[in-house]
Design an enzyme around this catalytic site. Structure first.
Site, PDB file in Angstrom:
ATOM      1  N   THR A   1       0.823  -1.207   0.000  1.00 20.39           N
ATOM      2  CA  THR A   1       0.000   0.000   0.000  1.00 20.39           C
ATOM      3  C   THR A   1       0.860   1.261   0.000  1.00 20.39           C
ATOM      4  O   THR A   1       1.993   1.245   0.505  1.00 20.39           O
ATOM      5  CB  THR A   1      -0.907   0.004   1.249  1.00 20.39           C
ATOM      6  OG1 THR A   1      -1.514   1.281   1.388  1.00 20.39           O
ATOM      7  CG2 THR A   1      -0.136  -0.279   2.536  1.00 20.39           C
ATOM      8  N   ASP A   2       0.292   2.352  -0.503  1.00 19.02           N
ATOM      9  CA  ASP A   2       1.007   3.635  -0.444  1.00 19.02           C
ATOM     10  C   ASP A   2       1.168   4.131   0.992  1.00 19.02           C
ATOM     11  O   ASP A   2       1.973   5.020   1.260  1.00 19.02           O
ATOM     12  CB  ASP A   2       0.294   4.693  -1.310  1.00 19.02           C
ATOM     13  CG  ASP A   2      -1.143   4.985  -0.891  1.00 19.02           C
ATOM     14  OD1 ASP A   2      -1.644   4.329   0.045  1.00 19.02           O
ATOM     15  OD2 ASP A   2      -1.756   5.872  -1.508  1.00 19.02           O
ATOM     16  N   GLU A   3       0.387   3.550   1.922  1.00 13.27           N
ATOM     17  CA  GLU A   3       0.467   4.030   3.309  1.00 13.27           C
ATOM     18  C   GLU A   3       1.829   3.761   3.941  1.00 13.27           C
ATOM     19  O   GLU A   3       2.149   4.333   4.975  1.00 13.27           O
ATOM     20  CB  GLU A   3      -0.638   3.398   4.161  1.00 13.27           C
ATOM     21  CG  GLU A   3      -2.006   3.799   3.658  1.00 13.27           C
ATOM     22  CD  GLU A   3      -3.129   3.630   4.679  1.00 13.27           C
ATOM     23  OE1 GLU A   3      -2.847   3.530   5.879  1.00 13.27           O
ATOM     24  OE2 GLU A   3      -4.287   3.617   4.236  1.00 13.27           O
TER      25      GLU A   3
ATOM     26  N   TYR B   1      -1.513  -0.419  11.196  1.00 14.99           N
ATOM     27  CA  TYR B   1      -1.760  -1.071   9.900  1.00 14.99           C
ATOM     28  C   TYR B   1      -0.597  -0.813   8.947  1.00 14.99           C
ATOM     29  O   TYR B   1      -0.002  -1.744   8.396  1.00 14.99           O
ATOM     30  CB  TYR B   1      -3.077  -0.561   9.285  1.00 14.99           C
ATOM     31  CG  TYR B   1      -3.182  -0.859   7.798  1.00 14.99           C
ATOM     32  CD1 TYR B   1      -3.368  -2.155   7.337  1.00 14.99           C
ATOM     33  CD2 TYR B   1      -3.063   0.169   6.836  1.00 14.99           C
ATOM     34  CE1 TYR B   1      -3.438  -2.440   5.974  1.00 14.99           C
ATOM     35  CE2 TYR B   1      -3.133  -0.104   5.479  1.00 14.99           C
ATOM     36  CZ  TYR B   1      -3.319  -1.414   5.048  1.00 14.99           C
ATOM     37  OH  TYR B   1      -3.378  -1.685   3.701  1.00 14.99           O
TER      38      TYR B   1
ATOM     39  N   LYS C   1       2.195  -3.404   7.266  1.00 20.50           N
ATOM     40  CA  LYS C   1       2.390  -3.598   5.816  1.00 20.50           C
ATOM     41  C   LYS C   1       3.840  -3.294   5.430  1.00 20.50           C
ATOM     42  O   LYS C   1       4.433  -3.981   4.605  1.00 20.50           O
ATOM     43  CB  LYS C   1       1.430  -2.709   5.014  1.00 20.50           C
ATOM     44  CG  LYS C   1      -0.038  -3.060   5.135  1.00 20.50           C
ATOM     45  CD  LYS C   1      -0.400  -4.416   4.554  1.00 20.50           C
ATOM     46  CE  LYS C   1      -0.361  -4.448   3.051  1.00 20.50           C
ATOM     47  NZ  LYS C   1      -0.818  -5.777   2.542  1.00 20.50           N
TER      48      LYS C   1
END
Ligand code: NAD
Ligand code: TDX
Length: 340
Positions: free
Chosen positions: A125-127, A153, A157
């Site tokens: 994810t870009d997060e 979260y 990731k």
């Protein structure tokens, strides 16, 4: 070609299975999914009876079961979508995020090492890049942006991504990683912004906007994400990370207002609630690498994608009504109960 798709009973994984079965009817697709609250077998009913499809209910952390499946199926490719995916839940209870997102990734890759595969693809994810300031619209996440996570979260990731890179370097596992921005489309679980607002608006319930609603996300129609992963697993370079995003930045509040407009509901339903802890301000992907190397470009404009999505939620009420009337209700009441 045999592909194991983990987390395929969830939002993006199911859309990926539909894409692959349509485009490559000869491929054998095995969906491995634990069916957590976010996994829904009814989502897969259109492919369940295909001879080239198999569903296996299992936890990616359960290495014995995972190895048994590898022994039976000898997959060429593994695409790992399985994850705990909701930031708000990770803030309340990080534990399962660490287990599934980190340990689960390790156990899948251990099975890949043991049996040998041509590609392990990690859906990230870009997060993992943290966030960008609102007053610097010139800044974007590239594959070289440092990892700087904000929530349990995103930290889980990012940890998984580091393990994937380490398994490539240490064991020579042929891996790729994709880091995508916010997806939207059919089968999106109604705890996430867009489906939650559609469902609440249709039920004339308050629309809970965190903080001042100025946070920006970079929205991508789910089919475009699936097509990007298809390109990466076939043509992407081993050991590489690919960012996926469509230069489609929107403020949360503008999305919610647009949903009100499309559904003919009053903006007075909008209710500002306490902000998310550690709330990321802005995500924005620079997709130059995947465009230049693999020729990927998003195909669905947001104005079309959001209409298609709303239409899908209108035509598939039983899918999301069953979810919001079940166990999910307890989460909703705990999360929003006092506020809306
Ligand atoms: P989702 O929550 O809708 O689905 C997750 C699926 O994984 C569910 O079917 C669930 O049952 C399954 N699962 C969870 N734990 C499992 C376990 N231990 N073993 C086996 N299966 C398990 O998630 P999503 O939105 O479809 O996201 C899929 C992947 O894409 C995730 O890895 C997420 O981090 C990533 N991602 C999502 C977005 C987004 O906007 N939704 C954007 C970028 C990346
Ligand atoms: O009720 C809400 N009100 C609200 O204002 C909810 C659920 C969200 N929001 C805000 C928070 C975010 O700024 O809307 C934005 C989007 O929230 P989510 O739908 O929870 O997505 P986000 O936190 O951006 O994360 C998503 O994109 C990246 C996915 O859930 C992740 O799995 C993915 O990695």
């Amino acid at each position: 070609m045999t592909i194991i798709v983990t987390g395929g009973a969830g939002f993006i994984g199911s859309n990926f299975i539909f894409h692959m079965q349509k485009k490559y009817p000869d491929y054998r697709i095995i969906c491995l999914d634990k069916l957590t609250y976010a996994g829904n077998l009814s989502t897969l009913k259109s492919v369940m009876d295909n001879t080239n499809f198999r569903f296996v209910k299992a936890d990616i952390c359960d290495i014995e079961t995972v190895c048994r499946l590898f022994e039976e199926e000898r997959p060429d490719i593994v695409v790992n979508f399985a994850a705990e995916s909701h930031v708000d839940r990770s803030i309340k209870d990080p534990d399962v995020f660490l287990k599934t997102n980190i340990m689960g990734t390790a156990s899948l890759m251990d099975a890949c090492r043991k049996y040998g595969i041509t590609r392990y693809h990690q859906v990230s994810t870009d997060e993992v890049y943290g966030d960008l300031p609102l007053d610097r619209p010139d800044l974007f996440f590239t594959e070289k942006t440092p990892i700087r996570t904000s929530s349990p979260y995103s930290a889980s990731k990012a940890s998984a991504d580091l393990l994937v890179i380490a398994y490539n370097r240490t064991y020579g596992l042929p891996v790729t990683i994709s880091r995508c921005s916010n997806n939207y489309g059919p089968y999106h679980f109604p705890e996430k912004l867009i489906p939650l607002m559609i469902a609440n608006a249709l039920n004339d319930k308050p629309l809970p906007v965190y903080g001042n609603g100025e946070n920006i996300r970079d929205w991508l129609y789910v089919d475009d994400h699936c097509k990007a992963i298809d390109l990466i697993i076939h043509n992407g370079k081993v050991g590489e990370v690919y960012n996926i995003g469509g230069h489609n930045e929107m403020k949360n509040i503008d999305i919610v207002k647009l949903i009100c407009k499309e559904l003919n509901k009053p903006e007075s339903l909008i209710t500002y609630v306490a902000d998310r802890k550690g709330h990321d301000m802005r995500y924005a992907i620079d997709p130059t690498k995947i465009h230049n190397e693999l020729g990927w470009l998003p195909e669905t404009k947001f104005s079309d994608g959001i209409k298609k999505t709303i239409k899908w939620y209108l035509e598939n009420r039983e899918w999301w009504e069953e979810i919001i009337s079940g166990e999910y209700r307890n989460y909703y009441e705990k999360m929003y109960g006092a506020k809306v």
